[in-house]
Design a protein around this motif. Structure first.
Motif, PDB file in Angstrom:
ATOM      1  N   ASP A 221     -15.203  26.196 -10.217  1.00  0.00           N
ATOM      2  CA  ASP A 221     -15.990  27.340 -10.659  1.00  0.00           C
ATOM      3  C   ASP A 221     -15.416  28.636 -10.105  1.00  0.00           C
ATOM      4  O   ASP A 221     -14.860  28.650  -9.005  1.00  0.00           O
ATOM      5  CB  ASP A 221     -17.434  27.224 -10.149  1.00  0.00           C
ATOM      6  N   GLY A 222     -15.596  29.702 -10.860  1.00  0.00           N
ATOM      7  CA  GLY A 222     -15.206  31.027 -10.401  1.00  0.00           C
ATOM      8  C   GLY A 222     -16.240  32.061 -10.814  1.00  0.00           C
ATOM      9  O   GLY A 222     -16.910  31.900 -11.833  1.00  0.00           O
ATOM     10  N   TRP A 223     -16.379  33.093  -9.982  1.00  0.00           N
ATOM     11  CA  TRP A 223     -17.285  34.199 -10.258  1.00  0.00           C
ATOM     12  C   TRP A 223     -16.517  35.503 -10.060  1.00  0.00           C
ATOM     13  O   TRP A 223     -15.984  35.756  -8.982  1.00  0.00           O
ATOM     14  CB  TRP A 223     -18.492  34.163  -9.310  1.00  0.00           C
ATOM     15  N   HIS A 224     -16.449  36.328 -11.104  1.00  0.00           N
ATOM     16  CA  HIS A 224     -15.743  37.611 -11.029  1.00  0.00           C
ATOM     17  C   HIS A 224     -16.609  38.627 -10.287  1.00  0.00           C
ATOM     18  O   HIS A 224     -17.589  39.130 -10.842  1.00  0.00           O
ATOM     19  CB  HIS A 224     -15.435  38.149 -12.425  1.00  0.00           C
TER      20      HIS A 224
ATOM     21  N   GLU B 162     -14.515  31.598  -5.593  1.00  0.00           N
ATOM     22  CA  GLU B 162     -14.209  30.330  -6.251  1.00  0.00           C
ATOM     23  C   GLU B 162     -14.754  29.151  -5.466  1.00  0.00           C
ATOM     24  O   GLU B 162     -14.924  29.222  -4.245  1.00  0.00           O
ATOM     25  CB  GLU B 162     -12.699  30.160  -6.445  1.00  0.00           C
ATOM     26  N   ARG B 163     -15.026  28.068  -6.183  1.00  0.00           N
ATOM     27  CA  ARG B 163     -15.498  26.821  -5.594  1.00  0.00           C
ATOM     28  C   ARG B 163     -14.673  25.680  -6.166  1.00  0.00           C
ATOM     29  O   ARG B 163     -14.534  25.572  -7.381  1.00  0.00           O
ATOM     30  CB  ARG B 163     -16.969  26.593  -5.916  1.00  0.00           C
ATOM     31  N   MET B 164     -14.134  24.850  -5.275  1.00  0.00           N
ATOM     32  CA  MET B 164     -13.376  23.660  -5.685  1.00  0.00           C
ATOM     33  C   MET B 164     -14.082  22.423  -5.142  1.00  0.00           C
ATOM     34  O   MET B 164     -14.298  22.306  -3.938  1.00  0.00           O
ATOM     35  CB  MET B 164     -11.943  23.700  -5.133  1.00  0.00           C
ATOM     36  N   PRO B 165     -14.439  21.481  -6.024  1.00  0.00           N
ATOM     37  CA  PRO B 165     -15.023  20.224  -5.562  1.00  0.00           C
ATOM     38  C   PRO B 165     -14.011  19.418  -4.738  1.00  0.00           C
ATOM     39  O   PRO B 165     -12.816  19.741  -4.735  1.00  0.00           O
ATOM     40  CB  PRO B 165     -15.364  19.478  -6.853  1.00  0.00           C
ATOM     41  N   PRO B 166     -14.475  18.369  -4.083  1.00  0.00           N
ATOM     42  CA  PRO B 166     -13.557  17.527  -3.306  1.00  0.00           C
ATOM     43  C   PRO B 166     -12.410  16.986  -4.159  1.00  0.00           C
ATOM     44  O   PRO B 166     -12.592  16.691  -5.345  1.00  0.00           O
ATOM     45  CB  PRO B 166     -14.443  16.380  -2.827  1.00  0.00           C
ATOM     46  N   GLU B 167     -11.244  16.890  -3.546  1.00  0.00           N
ATOM     47  CA  GLU B 167     -10.058  16.260  -4.132  1.00  0.00           C
ATOM     48  C   GLU B 167      -9.653  16.870  -5.473  1.00  0.00           C
ATOM     49  O   GLU B 167      -9.349  16.169  -6.431  1.00  0.00           O
ATOM     50  CB  GLU B 167     -10.269  14.753  -4.226  1.00  0.00           C
ATOM     51  N   THR B 168      -9.661  18.210  -5.547  1.00  0.00           N
ATOM     52  CA  THR B 168      -9.193  18.923  -6.740  1.00  0.00           C
ATOM     53  C   THR B 168      -8.063  19.862  -6.338  1.00  0.00           C
ATOM     54  O   THR B 168      -7.870  20.166  -5.161  1.00  0.00           O
ATOM     55  CB  THR B 168     -10.326  19.740  -7.400  1.00  0.00           C
ATOM     56  N   LYS B 169      -7.303  20.302  -7.332  1.00  0.00           N
ATOM     57  CA  LYS B 169      -6.221  21.244  -7.073  1.00  0.00           C
ATOM     58  C   LYS B 169      -5.939  22.036  -8.334  1.00  0.00           C
ATOM     59  O   LYS B 169      -6.271  21.618  -9.443  1.00  0.00           O
ATOM     60  CB  LYS B 169      -4.964  20.525  -6.595  1.00  0.00           C
ATOM     61  N   GLU B 170      -5.310  23.195  -8.143  1.00  0.00           N
ATOM     62  CA  GLU B 170      -4.886  23.991  -9.289  1.00  0.00           C
ATOM     63  C   GLU B 170      -3.437  23.633  -9.619  1.00  0.00           C
ATOM     64  O   GLU B 170      -2.757  22.957  -8.850  1.00  0.00           O
ATOM     65  CB  GLU B 170      -5.018  25.487  -8.995  1.00  0.00           C
ATOM     66  N   VAL B 171      -2.954  24.100 -10.747  1.00  0.00           N
ATOM     67  CA  VAL B 171      -1.566  23.903 -11.138  1.00  0.00           C
ATOM     68  C   VAL B 171      -0.682  24.777 -10.249  1.00  0.00           C
ATOM     69  O   VAL B 171      -0.995  25.950 -10.011  1.00  0.00           O
ATOM     70  CB  VAL B 171      -1.369  24.276 -12.628  1.00  0.00           C
ATOM     71  N   ARG B 172       0.413  24.219  -9.753  1.00  0.00           N
ATOM     72  CA  ARG B 172       1.349  25.000  -8.931  1.00  0.00           C
ATOM     73  C   ARG B 172       1.925  26.111  -9.808  1.00  0.00           C
ATOM     74  O   ARG B 172       2.288  25.884 -10.969  1.00  0.00           O
ATOM     75  CB  ARG B 172       2.455  24.084  -8.399  1.00  0.00           C
ATOM     76  N   HIS B 173       2.027  27.322  -9.254  1.00  0.00           N
ATOM     77  CA  HIS B 173       2.433  28.480 -10.050  1.00  0.00           C
ATOM     78  C   HIS B 173       2.890  29.615  -9.140  1.00  0.00           C
ATOM     79  O   HIS B 173       2.878  29.495  -7.920  1.00  0.00           O
ATOM     80  CB  HIS B 173       1.266  28.949 -10.927  1.00  0.00           C
TER      81      HIS B 173
END
Length: 112
Positions: free
Chosen positions: A17-20, A32-43
């Motif tokens: 989740d994200g909030w501007h 931003e909120r990331m649940p357990p064991e998640t990741k974004e794309v490397r960039h």
């Protein structure tokens, strides 16, 4: 005045989740909120400089091949052109603020 409760909300990645909090062309601030064991794309970003500040939980940031583990009230700067990937390797959600200058819109190059 703005808060997570009143900010524009969106979903990204693997159930994240994200909030501007601030959404301008010269700067953005996102909660931003990331649940357990998640990741974004490397960039990387061609022009944008970012700063990640952990509010609660534990964030692992891969920056140019090196892992940095950040806890609440710790931050890390990501310079332009630096390859990076935010990850939540923990069993608990992590919340953090990302400040980008200028905005990352149209300035993100994903790495396959």
């Amino acid at each position: 005045m703005i808060s997570k409760a009143t900010a524009e909300h969106y979903h990204w990645g693997e159930q994240c989740d994200g909030w501007h909090l601030l959404k301008r062309s010269d700067m953005s601030i996102i909660h931003e909120r990331m649940p357990p064991e998640t990741k974004e794309v490397r960039h990387y970003h061609c022009q944008s400089r970012q700063f990640f500040l952990v509010l609660n939980g534990e964030l692992t940031m891969e920056l140019e091949g090196e892992l940095h583990t950040l806890s609440a009230h710790q931050g890390i700067e990501i310079p332009p052109q630096a390859k990076h990937q935010a990850q939540n390797l923990s069993p608990h959600a992590v919340e953090f603020v990302v400040i980008s200058h200028p905005t990352t819109r149209g300035d993100r190059i994903d790495i396959a």
